[in-house]
Design an enzyme around this catalytic site. Structure first.
Site, mmCIF file in Angstrom:
data_model
loop_
_atom_site.group_PDB
_atom_site.id
_atom_site.type_symbol
_atom_site.label_atom_id
_atom_site.label_comp_id
_atom_site.label_asym_id
_atom_site.label_seq_id
_atom_site.Cartn_x
_atom_site.Cartn_y
_atom_site.Cartn_z
ATOM 1 N N GLY A 171 14.735 39.306 -44.703
ATOM 2 C CA GLY A 171 15.582 39.525 -43.556
ATOM 3 C C GLY A 171 16.614 38.292 -43.179
ATOM 4 O O GLY A 171 17.132 37.653 -44.196
ATOM 5 N N SER A 172 16.719 38.034 -41.915
ATOM 6 C CA SER A 172 17.567 37.229 -41.248
ATOM 7 C C SER A 172 17.875 35.718 -42.023
ATOM 8 O O SER A 172 18.704 35.074 -41.809
ATOM 9 C CB SER A 172 17.470 37.199 -39.878
ATOM 10 O OG SER A 172 17.576 38.595 -39.192
ATOM 11 N N THR A 173 16.553 35.510 -42.440
ATOM 12 C CA THR A 173 16.371 34.021 -43.223
ATOM 13 C C THR A 173 17.575 33.873 -44.047
ATOM 14 O O THR A 173 18.429 32.895 -44.172
ATOM 15 C CB THR A 173 15.303 33.647 -43.789
ATOM 16 O OG1 THR A 173 14.353 34.308 -43.067
ATOM 17 C CG2 THR A 173 15.120 32.225 -43.743
ATOM 18 N N PHE A 174 17.924 35.156 -44.921
ATOM 19 C CA PHE A 174 19.069 35.176 -45.799
ATOM 20 C C PHE A 174 20.384 34.740 -45.529
ATOM 21 O O PHE A 174 21.215 34.498 -46.039
ATOM 22 C CB PHE A 174 18.773 36.451 -46.877
ATOM 23 C CG PHE A 174 18.288 36.075 -48.032
ATOM 24 C CD1 PHE A 174 16.851 35.621 -48.127
ATOM 25 C CD2 PHE A 174 18.985 36.241 -49.133
ATOM 26 C CE1 PHE A 174 16.414 35.562 -49.211
ATOM 27 C CE2 PHE A 174 18.397 36.070 -50.356
ATOM 28 C CZ PHE A 174 17.166 35.628 -50.593
ATOM 29 N N LYS A 175 20.705 35.188 -44.062
ATOM 30 C CA LYS A 175 21.829 34.899 -43.359
ATOM 31 C C LYS A 175 22.262 33.571 -43.622
ATOM 32 O O LYS A 175 23.691 33.043 -43.852
ATOM 33 C CB LYS A 175 22.128 35.171 -41.998
ATOM 34 C CG LYS A 175 21.710 36.812 -41.743
ATOM 35 C CD LYS A 175 21.606 37.146 -40.288
ATOM 36 C CE LYS A 175 21.612 38.525 -40.157
ATOM 37 N NZ LYS A 175 20.804 39.077 -38.972
#
Lengths: 114, 599
Positions: free
Chosen positions: B295-299
């Site tokens: 999820g958002s960690t990859f942003k």
């Protein structure tokens, strides 16, 4: 008949050699047994030390230490707010300290400063 | 008249003399031969005494196996001894013993020497109730082999009991048993061994040969993990798992400067002394083998890519007013701001729309290239055999690029995240993972992935997220923690399940010069009253990380500094606040306008 002295000397040497062999052989065997005994003892001691190391590690389990510290130590975990750097200390001044260790006054006596 | 005896004597003399001479010569030859032999013996004596001549037979005295009954003439000692090598100790970075071999005795039988098998089996079964009498009897009755194990690793009491039986044909074989003093705490890192001390998982398997190296028998294998940090990690994971009724958790603490893993643990854990009775879920090494959409960690990677490609700056931004419709999907924000957002705001508010627009400035190939350089498309290099291959889109088209941008459509392990984030914030070079102390000490700096400037900007952004954004609960005061939360629904039965989430937080401290990364992942947390029913990364994983940082920082030698401020972060936040205020005023104005119009 002629008896040459060399014959007797040789026979004497033979007897001595036999005696010497007998003594040396059994002396060496005794030493061998000592060595084996000592090596076996060494091995036992090494194994004991090794085992004690494992026991020590087991006694240092975090859950055990936590229980013990809760029971015997009146300490709580540190919070970062309890740290302060030297520069951040308020009103620090340098104090000269003269270490006086005498029979009558075995403690540090501050000299100068406030 | 006498014959001259001399003449006869001369004849006789010469014959007898000749015979005498012959005998004398023969005697001398024999004597010389014996002198030669004794001479050789004498030389050998000198050699052995003064010149260390060769192997002496008395060494065998020490390595004889312990015989129950002295049966020297009948026993074939070759059949009874078997070589058990002392398996090396494994310690943590401070020398605490994590795995060690303890000397035990194993009960061995030479069935050819055993009579009255039924009686012996009955007696042995009484001492070892776990072994069935029938199986013991079967072993004693088959007379083909001369060496059979009856029971491995006897307790001293059991050994005494067997000895007291006085049964010929039973022997004690010196054996070693692997002992793990800390039990499940390092069960996944170290792994476990089989019945013959062969490594079956983890470090035990990876270093199986090196651990049995006779030359280094007394040299421990020193790992990079720290027992104290591992214990605290386990404690926080367990507490969080319990609070949120989760089914599992994984955590990693990584030393950026040394490139070493300081702690790595999964829950549920298992007892490495009894791996057979552990559940599959407990044995599963989530941190290295589990793959999850993060999820958002990859942003973090998407933003880094855009910044490094000069497609945007921290103050430039994108319009996140409307959701994106593509390929039948709708991409929207979980907390929509409904306005233009700066790059900093997109990252701090975790806007999917903004992130996708940012990713589209770079395109599919640049995205793939960055992820490849970060090691996201292949297993990580670490010293355990159980490593996951990431799952990524087979047809990596436009839709996939968009979803990968905000961490969906690609599944990686927690170690991948640690490695990737480390590479982003350490100055921009490829980070390496190792579980061995000084395992990366001699390695050169990794290949450059992003510029130093981009890395610095990413550190500021991650600090912003913790200082003012979605991860404020991770802000351990004084330690300048930075990071990114991630909340991703798991794919259950082919579709995303709202009730099954992976809530994670990847953080680093101190962010002005990061020394350690802390990653916490909770598997299927359920919201509580205190969290208003939310179980996102910010509510579950971030607080756990904050508490963990408070506990481990003093041990890792990181001092808190309350005086350090980050003006860049403050500026970005001030700008964001200003924009929020403007947007709020516009909203109020619009409402008043509506009211006015309704009159």
């Amino acid at each position: 008949m002629e008896y040459r002295a060399s014959g007797f000397i040789v026979m004497g040497m033979l007897a001595l050699a036999a005696l010497g062999l007998y003594l040396v052989k059994y002396w060496v065997q005794d030493v061998q047994v000592e060595v084996a005994k000592t090596e076996a003892e060494l091995k036992k001691e090494r194994e004991s030390v090794h085992l004690l190391g494992a026991e020590w590690a087991y006694l240092n389990r975090p859950e055990r230490l936590e229980k013990l510290s809760q029971r015997y130590l009146e300490l709580t975990p540190l919070d970062s707010a309890q740290f302060i750097s030297y520069e951040a200390l308020p009103d620090t001044q340098t104090i000269e300290v003269n270490a006086v260790l005498t029979q009558d006054a075995p403690f540090f006596q501050p000299v100068g400063g406030r | 008249m006498y014959r001259r005896p001399a003449a006869r004597v001369v004849h006789g003399e010469s014959r007898a003399h000749r015979q005498f001479e012959q005998s004398r010569v023969r005697l001398m030859c024999v004597g010389a031969f014996f002198m030669l032999c004794f001479g050789a013996l004498g030389l050998r004596l000198v050699e052995v005494t003064f010149m260390g001549g060769g192997d002496l037979p008395f060494k065998r005295l020490v390595t004889e196996p312990q015989l129950l009954i002295d049966n020297e003439d009948k026993v074939d000692t070759a059949a009874v001894t078997s070589e058990h090598v002392l398996r090396r100790e494994i310690t943590d970075r401070n020398g605490m013993v994590l795995a060690t071999s303890v000397a035990t005795a194993s009960l061995v039988a030479n069935p050819t020497l055993i009579r009255h098998e039924a009686e012996v089996a009955k007696q042995l079964h009484r001492i070892f109730p776990q072994e069935s009498e029938a199986s013991i009897r079967a072993r004693l009755e088959q007379k083909r082999s001369k060496f059979l194990y009856i029971r491995r690793h006897l307790k001293p009491a059991e050994q005494e009991a067997v000895n007291n039986l006085g049964v010929p044909g039973l022997f004690f074989e010196p054996d070693y048993r692997r002992v793990y003093p800390y039990g499940g705490l390092f069960a996944h890192v170290i792994g476990y061994v089989g019945v013959d001390n062969q490594g079956l998982s983890g470090i035990e398997k990876q270093f199986d040969q090196a651990l049995e190296d006779p030359v280094r028998e007394h040299d421990p294998l020193v790992l990079s993990v720290d027992l104290r940090v591992q214990a605290m990690l386990q404690d926080e994971l367990a507490r969080t798992m319990k609070t949120f009724s989760a089914i599992g958790a994984a955590g990693v603490v990584y030393d950026i400067k040394r490139g070493e893993i300081v702690a790595m643990h999964n829950l549920p854990e298992f007892d490495p002394h009894h791996p057979a009775s552990a559940s599959k879920d407990a044995i599963f090494n989530r941190a290295t083998l589990g793959v999850y959409e993060m999820g958002s960690t990859f942003k973090t990677f998407t933003v880094a890519n855009a910044l490094d490609g000069h497609a945007t700056t921290l103050t430039d931004g994108f319009d996140a007013t409307n959701p994106i419709h593509v390929g039948g999907f709708k991409i929207s924000d979980s907390h929509p701001k409904g306005r233009w957002l700066s790059t900093a705001e997109i990252y701090a508010y975790s806007s999917n729309i903004g992130t996708v627009k940012m990713a589209m400035t770079q395109g599919t190939e640049k995205q793939q290239e960055l992820l490849k350089k970060l090691g996201m498309l292949e297993p990580v290099k670490v010293e355990v055999p159980e490593k996951a291959s990431p799952l990524y889109p087979r047809n990596w088209g436009q839709v996939s690029t968009m979803t990968v941008a905000f961490g969906h459509g690609i599944s990686v392990s927690p170690l991948h995240v640690v490695q990737g984030i480390a590479s982003i914030i350490n100055g921009g070079t490829r980070a390496g993972l190792t579980l061995v102390k000084d395992g990366n000490a001699k390695k050169d700096k990794g290949e450059r992935i992003i510029s130093e400037d981009t890395s610095s900007k990413m550190r500021d952004l991650m600090r912003l997220v913790v200082a003012h954004g979605t991860a404020r609960a991770a802000d351990a005061k004084g330690y300048r923690v930075g990071g990114k939360t991630g909340t991703a629904e798991k794919i259950v039965g082919g579709r995303y399940d709202k009730k099954a989430q992976i809530s994670s937080f990847v953080g680093a401290f101190p962010m002005d010069d990061p020394r350690y990364i802390v990653f916490v992942m909770i598997d299927e947390p359920k919201g509580t009253k205190e969290t208003y029913g939310y179980a996102t990364g910010g509510w579950v994983a971030a607080p756990a990380t904050g508490r963990l940082v408070q506990r481990i920082a003093p041990i890792l030698g990181v001092a808190p500094d309350f005086a350090k401020t980050n003006t860049a972060v403050d500026t970005l936040w001030a700008a964001a606040q200003a924009r929020e205020k403007q947007a709020e005023q516009r909203r109020l104005a619009r409402q008043r306008g509506v009211h006015a119009a309704s009159f």
